[in-house]
Write an enzyme that holds these catalytic residues in place. Structure first.
Site, PDB file in Angstrom:
ATOM      1  N   HIS A 115       0.816  -1.222   0.000  1.00  0.00           N
ATOM      2  CA  HIS A 115       0.000   0.000   0.000  1.00  0.00           C
ATOM      3  C   HIS A 115       0.847   1.268   0.000  1.00  0.00           C
ATOM      4  CE1 HIS A 115       0.419  -0.165   4.518  1.00  0.00           C
ATOM      5  NE2 HIS A 115       0.470   1.141   4.361  1.00  0.00           N
ATOM      6  N   ASP A 145      -0.064  -7.600   1.262  1.00  0.00           N
ATOM      7  CA  ASP A 145       0.421  -6.226   1.442  1.00  0.00           C
ATOM      8  C   ASP A 145       1.942  -6.177   1.521  1.00  0.00           C
ATOM      9  OD1 ASP A 145       0.170  -3.506   1.517  1.00  0.00           O
ATOM     10  OD2 ASP A 145      -0.257  -3.378   3.660  1.00  0.00           O
ATOM     11  N   GLY A 221       3.347   6.233   8.332  1.00  0.00           N
ATOM     12  CA  GLY A 221       4.726   6.428   7.865  1.00  0.00           C
ATOM     13  C   GLY A 221       5.639   5.304   8.309  1.00  0.00           C
ATOM     14  N   SER A 223       4.715   2.281   8.072  1.00  0.00           N
ATOM     15  CA  SER A 223       4.375   1.158   7.196  1.00  0.00           C
ATOM     16  C   SER A 223       5.555   0.754   6.327  1.00  0.00           C
ATOM     17  CB  SER A 223       3.196   1.524   6.296  1.00  0.00           C
ATOM     18  OG  SER A 223       2.020   1.663   7.052  1.00  0.00           O
ATOM     19  N   THR A 239       2.898  -2.756   9.523  1.00  0.00           N
ATOM     20  CA  THR A 239       1.905  -2.623   8.458  1.00  0.00           C
ATOM     21  C   THR A 239       0.699  -1.773   8.822  1.00  0.00           C
ATOM     22  OG1 THR A 239       2.537  -4.750   7.517  1.00  0.00           O
ATOM     23  CG2 THR A 239       0.346  -3.942   6.949  1.00  0.00           C
ATOM     24  N   ALA A 240       0.161  -1.944  10.025  1.00  0.00           N
ATOM     25  CA  ALA A 240      -1.127  -1.317  10.324  1.00  0.00           C
ATOM     26  C   ALA A 240      -1.233  -0.937  11.787  1.00  0.00           C
ATOM     27  CB  ALA A 240      -2.267  -2.266   9.955  1.00  0.00           C
ATOM     28  N   LEU A 275      -7.093 -24.727  -3.829  1.00  0.00           N
ATOM     29  CA  LEU A 275      -8.052 -25.833  -3.870  1.00  0.00           C
ATOM     30  C   LEU A 275      -9.382 -25.408  -4.466  1.00  0.00           C
ATOM     31  CD1 LEU A 275      -7.639 -27.766  -0.484  1.00  0.00           C
ATOM     32  CD2 LEU A 275      -7.015 -28.538  -2.774  1.00  0.00           C
TER      33      LEU A 275
END
Length: 470
Positions: A115, A145, A221, A223, A239-240, A275
């Site tokens: 992202h 991500d 920032g 991230s 990440t988050a 699958l």
């Protein structure tokens, strides 16, 4: 002496010092602490501080700031609706962080979040206040991500020394000390400190999630920046955050990030095993209904998929893959994802209360997976039902009972049924008409059952719901 043992000794000395002061205080003498004890504690603090700063100094050169520019369209008429009713392109600049994971053939390969760089017209990577270079997106993977950016290392001193050491995220424990380094709000190489507060978290932002949760402060920032352990090894990619909470940051485990990055660097894309099933957890209510507590419930099978070819059926409960137990959706999800396409796996399932095995050849996950045309929803007991018309059967591609309405506060509403659901089966027995549905409900009531298991179609996907009968 390690970083962690130093911290433990510091806490121990502090506790003992408090005990000593408490004892002397109660006796009324209250002498001053011994100079030797003060000296020892000061020395440990100094050593602790020295190891911490050296660790940060050693890792920081591998951390970079990433500035990406995306082109977005904005309606000029939003400001002047009567004069300029058209779209004009504008640039938007976003910031993030990254960590150098490899140096090959004069190029740096930087691990970051997808992202941060997705859709970027231009990527700039800043190594220090005086060194900034253009970056090239090697590849990005929205499903995890994760992204990799390539940068020419020419002119960068000691490029080999800037490569971060990657750790092993499979053996992490809650309570381990961690450090986050990144570019929050453009404040480059900001260092924060904390612990791992939870593992295997799902927060609903990507398809494949098993986040490391930490209380080391992370902000916009950060991230793409590294989460490191006390050995200076990268164990996660920050990440988050949870906007409403404090001390809740989430990082992609480095083993997952590296698996994705290696494929992006080698192929420019990620190849996953597949699958072709929609699966769900066995909740306590479902467990009481079907009499099975462990495993993963198959709610839907894609037409022509490896699962369909192998003979897997809706309602099967997968309890193991190649003899390895699966207890959560992510267990099966990650196991199959990392299985190379073409590999045959043995699925241990429970069908009709009996355990059996099925051989399935794993396929390659397509870009778009189709489980059929979008459908509506269904319900009963405190709602309004009707048969599907022939046109609806053709349009929806299924036979079942359509829910036209749900009464507020009814058993159906409390069970989670909605207007528009299509009931496909009751206790894994297909229903193609309202009369069949009523017959199966009456039978369940005659057997003194308090609930039944419904298979419904909702939004193009199958889903199991426990319907309470009283």
């Amino acid at each position: 002496m390690t970083f962690l043992s130093l911290l433990f000794l510091l806490l121990l000395f502090s506790i003992e010092g408090c005990k000593a002061q408490k004892t002397t205080s109660s006796s009324g003498t209250a002498p001053q602490p011994q100079a030797q004890e003060v000296s020892v504690r000061s020395g440990l603090l100094a050593q602790f501080e020295k190891e911490l700063t050296e660790l940060v100094e050693r890792v920081s050169p591998s951390v970079v700031a990433i500035y990406s520019t995306q082109e977005v369209s904005r309606g000029f008429g939003e400001d002047f609706p009567f004069f300029f009713p058209f779209q004009i392109p504008q640039e938007r600049r976003s910031l993030g962080s990254g960590v150098i994971m490899a140096y090959k053939n004069g190029k740096f390969y930087i691990l970051t979040n997808n992202h941060v760089v997705q859709g970027a017209k231009r990527i700039r990577v800043r190594f220090d206040p005086h060194t900034e270079k253009d970056g090239r997106l090697v590849g990005g993977d929205p499903k995890t991500d994760v992204a990799v950016v390539e940068v020419d290392a020419k002119g960068i001193e000691n490029p080999e020394g800037r490569v971060a050491k990657l750790g092993d995220s499979d053996n992490l424990k809650v309570g381990q000390l961690v450090i986050a380094i990144g570019n929050p709000y453009g404040l480059e190489r900001t260092v924060t400190f904390g612990v791992i507060s939870a593992l295997r978290r799902s927060i609903g932002i990507t398809q494949y999630e098993s986040f490391i949760q930490t209380d080391a402060p992370i902000n916009p920032g950060n991230s793409g920046g590294p989460l490191i352990n006390i050995k200076g090894e990268v164990i996660g990619i920050n990440t988050a955050i949870v906007a409403e909470g404090q001390g809740l940051g989430f990082a992609i485990p480095i083993n997952l990030a590296k698996w994705v990055a290696d494929q992006l660097m080698a192929k420019g894309r990620v190849v996953r095993g597949w699958l072709g099933v929609v699966i769900q957890e066995i909740t306590p209510e479902i467990a009481e209904t079907i009499g099975v507590k462990e495993g993963i419930l198959v709610a839907q099978i894609a037409p022509g998929s490896p699962a369909e070819k192998a003979g897997l059926k809706v309602g099967d409960i997968i309890v193991a893959v190649d003899g390895e137990k699966v207890r959560e959706v992510r267990d099966l999800q990650f196991k199959i994802m990392k299985t190379p396409p073409g590999t045959e796996v043995t699925l241990t399932i429970i069908r009709g209360g009996k355990e059996q095995t099925i051989k399935a050849k794993v396929g390659e996950m397509p870009e778009e997976v189709s489980f059929g045309k979008p459908r509506e929803q269904a319900g009963d007991l405190g709602l309004f039902l009707r048969d599907l018309s022939p046109e609806e059967v053709s349009r929806f591609g299924v036979k079942g009972v359509f829910v036209e309405g749900v009464a507020p506060g009814s058993l159906a509403q409390r069970s989670g049924l909605r207007r528009g659901d299509i009931i496909l089966a009751v206790n894994n027995e297909p229903v193609e008409s309202l009369s069949q549905f009523n017959e199966k409900i009456d039978r369940a009531r005659n057997e003194q059952r308090t609930r039944v298991l419904l298979l419904i179609r909702r939004g193009g996907n199958n889903l199991y719901v426990v319907l309470y009968l009283r």
